[in-house]
Design an enzyme around this catalytic site. Structure first.
Site, PDB file in Angstrom:
ATOM      1  N   HIS A 186       2.503   6.092  -2.529  1.00 48.47           N
ATOM      2  CA  HIS A 186       3.537   7.112  -2.615  1.00 48.47           C
ATOM      3  C   HIS A 186       4.336   7.019  -3.906  1.00 48.47           C
ATOM      4  CE1 HIS A 186       2.664   8.474   1.389  1.00 48.47           C
ATOM      5  NE2 HIS A 186       2.784   7.247   1.850  1.00 48.47           N
ATOM      6  N   ARG A 199       0.834  -1.201   0.000  1.00 47.59           N
ATOM      7  CA  ARG A 199       0.000   0.000   0.000  1.00 47.59           C
ATOM      8  C   ARG A 199       0.866   1.246   0.000  1.00 47.59           C
ATOM      9  NH1 ARG A 199      -0.119   4.639   3.059  1.00 47.59           N
ATOM     10  NH2 ARG A 199      -2.162   5.529   3.111  1.00 47.59           N
TER      11      ARG A 199
END
Length: 101
Positions: A69, A64
């Site tokens: 990011h 994740r």
């Protein structure tokens, strides 16, 4: 987590890696659900995570983080491997947790 995992699997059912990557709608929707799986994993109480050490909690959360990011870009081969090889087993594990509680 179960619902997000089912969605990601369903979105990619019957697709090849090439078709998956080329279909930006499916790609983006699947990516979003992978992010949500990891986000939901961060909210699972530590005691539950400790009781189910076979579930790769840290890897789910790390995935994740990398997706959200965009660390060093997204490797489509790794992403496809997660979808095809890891998600079905994760779904089974999550269902077992749900059914045990």
């Amino acid at each position: 987590m179960i619902d997000f995992t089912k969605k990601a699997i369903t979105y990619c059912a019957g697709l090849s890696r090439t078709t998956f990557v080329a279909n930006t709608l499916v790609y983006d929707a699947t990516l979003r659900n992978l992010e949500l799986i990891g986000e939901a994993a961060t909210r699972i109480p530590a005691v539950v995570r400790e009781n189910y050490p076979d579930i790769p909690w840290r890897q789910v959360i790390a995935t994740r983080n990398r997706l959200i990011h965009g660390y060093l870009g997204i490797d489509d081969d790794i992403l496809w491997s997660i979808i095809r090889d890891d998600l079905p087993g994760l779904l089974d594990q999550l269902r077992a947790v749900r059914d045990a509680n």
